[in-house]
Design a protein around this motif. Structure first.
Motif, short mmCIF file in Angstrom:
data_model
loop_
_atom_site.label_atom_id
_atom_site.label_comp_id
_atom_site.label_asym_id
_atom_site.label_seq_id
_atom_site.Cartn_x
_atom_site.Cartn_y
_atom_site.Cartn_z
N ALA A 277 6.71 -10.58 4.69
CA ALA A 277 5.85 -9.53 5.26
C ALA A 277 6.28 -8.16 4.75
O ALA A 277 5.43 -7.34 4.36
CB ALA A 277 5.92 -9.58 6.78
N VAL A 278 7.57 -7.91 4.73
CA VAL A 278 8.07 -6.60 4.27
C VAL A 278 7.74 -6.42 2.79
O VAL A 278 7.30 -5.34 2.36
CB VAL A 278 9.59 -6.45 4.55
CG1 VAL A 278 10.12 -5.16 3.94
CG2 VAL A 278 9.85 -6.48 6.05
N ALA A 279 7.94 -7.48 1.99
CA ALA A 279 7.63 -7.37 0.56
C ALA A 279 6.15 -7.09 0.35
O ALA A 279 5.77 -6.24 -0.48
CB ALA A 279 8.03 -8.66 -0.15
N ALA A 280 5.29 -7.77 1.11
CA ALA A 280 3.84 -7.54 0.97
C ALA A 280 3.50 -6.11 1.38
O ALA A 280 2.71 -5.42 0.71
CB ALA A 280 3.08 -8.54 1.83
N ALA A 281 4.11 -5.64 2.46
CA ALA A 281 3.84 -4.29 2.93
C ALA A 281 4.31 -3.25 1.91
O ALA A 281 3.61 -2.28 1.63
CB ALA A 281 4.55 -4.06 4.26
N ARG A 282 5.48 -3.47 1.34
CA ARG A 282 6.00 -2.50 0.35
C ARG A 282 5.11 -2.48 -0.89
O ARG A 282 4.86 -1.41 -1.47
CB ARG A 282 7.43 -2.86 -0.04
CG ARG A 282 8.40 -2.67 1.12
CD ARG A 282 9.83 -2.76 0.64
NE ARG A 282 10.18 -1.60 -0.17
CZ ARG A 282 11.36 -1.42 -0.74
NH1 ARG A 282 12.29 -2.35 -0.62
NH2 ARG A 282 11.61 -0.34 -1.45
N ALA A 283 4.61 -3.64 -1.28
CA ALA A 283 3.70 -3.69 -2.44
C ALA A 283 2.42 -2.93 -2.12
O ALA A 283 1.88 -2.20 -2.96
CB ALA A 283 3.40 -5.14 -2.82
N GLN A 284 1.92 -3.07 -0.89
CA GLN A 284 0.69 -2.35 -0.49
C GLN A 284 0.95 -0.85 -0.49
O GLN A 284 0.10 -0.06 -0.91
CB GLN A 284 0.23 -2.81 0.89
CG GLN A 284 -0.27 -4.25 0.91
CD GLN A 284 -0.80 -4.65 2.27
OE1 GLN A 284 -0.64 -3.93 3.26
NE2 GLN A 284 -1.43 -5.80 2.34
N TRP A 285 2.13 -0.46 0.00
CA TRP A 285 2.43 0.98 0.05
C TRP A 285 2.52 1.54 -1.38
O TRP A 285 1.97 2.59 -1.70
CB TRP A 285 3.73 1.24 0.84
CG TRP A 285 3.97 2.69 1.03
CD1 TRP A 285 4.90 3.47 0.41
CD2 TRP A 285 3.21 3.57 1.88
NE1 TRP A 285 4.77 4.77 0.82
CE2 TRP A 285 3.75 4.86 1.71
CE3 TRP A 285 2.13 3.40 2.74
CZ2 TRP A 285 3.24 5.98 2.39
CZ3 TRP A 285 1.62 4.50 3.41
CH2 TRP A 285 2.17 5.77 3.23
N ALA A 286 3.21 0.79 -2.25
CA ALA A 286 3.35 1.23 -3.64
C ALA A 286 1.99 1.31 -4.33
O ALA A 286 1.78 2.13 -5.22
CB ALA A 286 4.27 0.26 -4.39
N VAL B 144 -3.53 -4.71 5.37
CA VAL B 144 -3.34 -5.68 6.44
C VAL B 144 -2.12 -6.56 6.13
O VAL B 144 -2.06 -7.18 5.07
CB VAL B 144 -4.57 -6.62 6.56
CG1 VAL B 144 -4.36 -7.65 7.66
CG2 VAL B 144 -5.84 -5.83 6.77
N VAL B 145 -1.19 -6.62 7.08
CA VAL B 145 -0.08 -7.57 6.98
C VAL B 145 -0.03 -8.34 8.29
O VAL B 145 0.43 -7.83 9.31
CB VAL B 145 1.27 -6.86 6.71
CG1 VAL B 145 2.40 -7.88 6.67
CG2 VAL B 145 1.23 -6.09 5.39
#
Ligand code: PMM
Length: 290
Positions: A56-65, A36-37
């Motif tokens: 938001a992008v940093a949080a999303a990239r961390a979730q993807w990683a 969730v972002v």
């Protein structure tokens, strides 16, 4: 336990999906994690943390990683009492994040959490491959948008509107009624040409803690309706009530317990805030043969 073989169909190319007839088929085993972002100032669970696009992008990239299967980007809080957001404001929040995430993480699968057809269209053009609608695609224009774009959709259960849904949640038999309403919403979407539908019981959306419990306990039945089942219990009020934790951000252990329960009963996806913990826990659960 059953090794659940999950599938989602798209007519638009989708990272990780194989070509299949005139479209694409995404396959996975067991229960995946949707991160969730919320690009909002006021979501109950993470409001304000990701309002700046870069955050938001940093949080999303961390979730993807960390191993997410999908990243769900939303720009309008559905919390009761949240200020309604105009579609252009919602799009201004969501679209740059989707576009930047697509550019920086080309393999990421992105979902857009919206009920607005214009926001859905702009987000898909920017790189989203799934439309997640808490209003269950009741707007015909959103069904048409998904059909024309060729993207599958999440049909989540909700009666009424998020702003007023908590006033008088009333069901005679919550499981039977949610099952019937999800079935009808799914048929409507497929008849209108939406390529595929993920079903979601809409925990906390106009439901009491007892309703949410009954729906969680009915996971196997909901998972058998056709199409993958998504469950979103993460940080929700009912979990706080039962676990005795008033602060949403401290409810991740409670969320994990509920999500392992549904994973064991056939859920295809869980929508969560703490992606890393869920991915780890689900890997161990599968390793043990869950
Ligand atoms: N819950 C929220 C928002 N979007 N979408 C789906 N499909 N299912 C949910 O349960 C759901 C959702 C509210 O939670 P948030 O404010 O933490 O995003």
């Amino acid at each position: 336990m059953i090794a659940h073989d999950q599938r989602l169909r798209s007519r638009r190319p989708l990272a990780g999906a194989e070509r299949d007839g005139d479209g694409y088929l995404l396959r996975w085993q067991g229960c995946g994690v949707m991160g969730v972002v919320n690009v909002t100032p006021d979501s109950f669970s993470d409001g304000g943390r990701h309002l700046a696009p870069a955050a938001a992008v940093a949080a999303a990239r961390a979730q993807w990683a960390a191993g997410a299967t999908w990243i769900d980007v939303g720009g309008a809080s559905t919390r009761p009492g949240a200020t309604p957001v105009a579609a252009d404001v919602e799009a201004e929040r969501v679209v740059p994040v989707v576009r930047a995430l697509r550019a920086e993480e080309p393999g990421a699968r992105i979902s857009v959490d919206t009920s607005d057809p214009g926001v859905a269209r702009a987000a898909v053009v920017a790189g989203a491959g799934l439309v997640n609608d808490v209003r269950g695609l009741r707007d015909p224009a959103l069904r048409v948008a998904c059909a024309e774009l060729g993207v599958p959709a999440v049909v989540s259960h909700l009666r009424g509107e998020p702003a007023t849904m908590h006033h008088a949640p009333a069901f005679d038999d919550v499981v039977a009624e949610v099952v019937a309403e999800l079935r009808a919403a799914r048929s409507l979407a497929l008849d209108d040409g939406v390529p595929d539908v993920v079903l979601d019981p809409g925990l906390g959306f106009g439901k009491t803690t007892a309703h949410n419990r009954a729906l969680l306990r009915a996971t196997a039945e909901l998972a058998g309706l056709g199409g993958p089942l998504l469950v979103g219990a993460s940080r929700k009020r009912s979990l706080g009530e039962v676990a005795g934790e008033p602060v949403p951000e401290r409810r991740d252990a409670a969320s994990l317990a509920a999500h392992l329960y549904v994973a064991a009963r056939g859920a295809a996806l869980v929508r969560v805030h703490d992606v890393a913990a869920h991915v780890q826990a689900l890997r161990i659960w599968r390793w043990l043969g869950g």
